[in-house]
Design an enzyme around this catalytic site. Structure first.
Site, PDB file in Angstrom:
ATOM      1  N   TYR A  83      46.808   4.492  97.776  1.00 30.71           N
ATOM      2  CA  TYR A  83      48.049   4.454  98.791  1.00 30.71           C
ATOM      3  C   TYR A  83      48.314   5.863  98.962  1.00 30.71           C
ATOM      4  O   TYR A  83      48.546   6.240 100.036  1.00 30.71           O
ATOM      5  CB  TYR A  83      49.063   3.591  98.434  1.00 30.71           C
ATOM      6  CG  TYR A  83      50.169   3.367  99.445  1.00 30.71           C
ATOM      7  CD1 TYR A  83      50.250   2.570 100.515  1.00 30.71           C
ATOM      8  CD2 TYR A  83      51.295   3.951  99.066  1.00 30.71           C
ATOM      9  CE1 TYR A  83      51.328   2.439 101.551  1.00 30.71           C
ATOM     10  CE2 TYR A  83      52.285   4.077 100.235  1.00 30.71           C
ATOM     11  CZ  TYR A  83      52.376   3.196 101.057  1.00 30.71           C
ATOM     12  OH  TYR A  83      53.443   3.099 102.120  1.00 30.71           O
ATOM     13  N   SER A 116      55.030   8.206 103.218  1.00 27.52           N
ATOM     14  CA  SER A 116      55.812   7.805 102.052  1.00 27.52           C
ATOM     15  C   SER A 116      56.201   8.861 101.222  1.00 27.52           C
ATOM     16  O   SER A 116      55.500   9.895 101.160  1.00 27.52           O
ATOM     17  CB  SER A 116      54.814   6.848 101.194  1.00 27.52           C
ATOM     18  OG  SER A 116      55.535   6.329 100.216  1.00 27.52           O
TER      19      SER A 116
END
Length: 245
Positions: free
Chosen positions: A169, A154
């Site tokens: 995350y 990401s």
């Protein structure tokens, strides 16, 4: 042998590829499996819940490449080992690994107050799950001197990304990026390349509404899974373009 036969050029044998996509019964992983199968690959569709995996695989029946649901929880070493043995016996090779299994998108969590339990869970899936699966499958790639490992990461894990949210995350994906670079360096020259790909904000159950179409997010992953030799390794990509770590 007549002259026509003597001048006939040999027909190249098509390259047979086997791919494994973790977390592929829905969302981004499912679309990656679909696109890989459209390219003629045999795709092993990994799912923690085999029934859901079988349901997803049935949706892809009739694609140019066969799609087979397999039980896979990347946090369980026993399931990883069982699957690797089955792949070895059934195919004798694994050419593409897409480490897509994920979750734990703690959007509103703050670094100063979050329970570290969520961080443990995110690391177990994103970092250790990818590490566990890659290590177990590398012997099958080394056997043929070819492999494409794609770690789905990401942009929020990039060092220049700043935000107070998604701490578990973000941290787990940053750790995955570090693992990607380290493994790529180790495998350089082996024919096995390792890259991280950011699919962007994708409109899936995890990403929520408003993101880019899942087909577009998956395209960059499939691109990295099909890089021709000589291929870049140890890089971070989005939409086929290199981005900073």
């Amino acid at each position: 042998m007549n002259s026509r036969t003597a001048k006939r050029k040999p027909v190249a044998t098509p390259v047979y590829r086997v791919a494994l996509v973790s977390g592929a019964n829905r969302g981004l992983g499912f679309e990656v499996a679909r696109q890989l199968s459209e390219r003629g690959m045999t795709v092993l569709l990994g799912a923690r819940d085999l029934d859901k995996g079988l349901h997803a695989a049935r949706k892809l029946a009739g694609a140019p490449g066969e799609v087979i649901a397999v039980q896979l929880d990347v946090t369980r070493q026993d399931e990883v080992d069982t699957l690797v043995r089955w792949i070895d016996v059934t195919y004798g090779r694994l050419d593409v690994l897409v480490n897509n299994a994920g979750g734990h998108y703690d959007h509103d969590a703050a670094a100063s107050t979050s329970d570290v339990t969520s961080a443990h869970a995110a690391l177990e899936t994103h970092l250790f799950g990818s590490w566990r699966l890659s290590s177990a499958l590398l012997p099958l790639m080394r056997r043929h001197g070819y492999g494409r490992i794609v770690n789905v990461s990401s942009g929020c894990a990039a060092s220049d990304s700043s935000s107070a949210g998604c701490v578990a995350y973000r941290t787990s994906k940053a750790a995955l990026n570090a693992y990607t670079r380290t493994l790529a360096t180790e495998l350089e020259g082996s024919g096995i390349v390792v890259n991280a790909v950011c699919p962007g904000w994708v409109a899936t159950e995890l990403g929520g509404p408003g993101g880019r179409p899942v087909e577009r997010g998956a395209t960059g992953i499939v691109w990295a899974a099909n890089l021709p030799a000589p291929a870049p390794t140890g890089r971070f990509f989005r939409d086929g373009q290199m981005i900073p770590w």
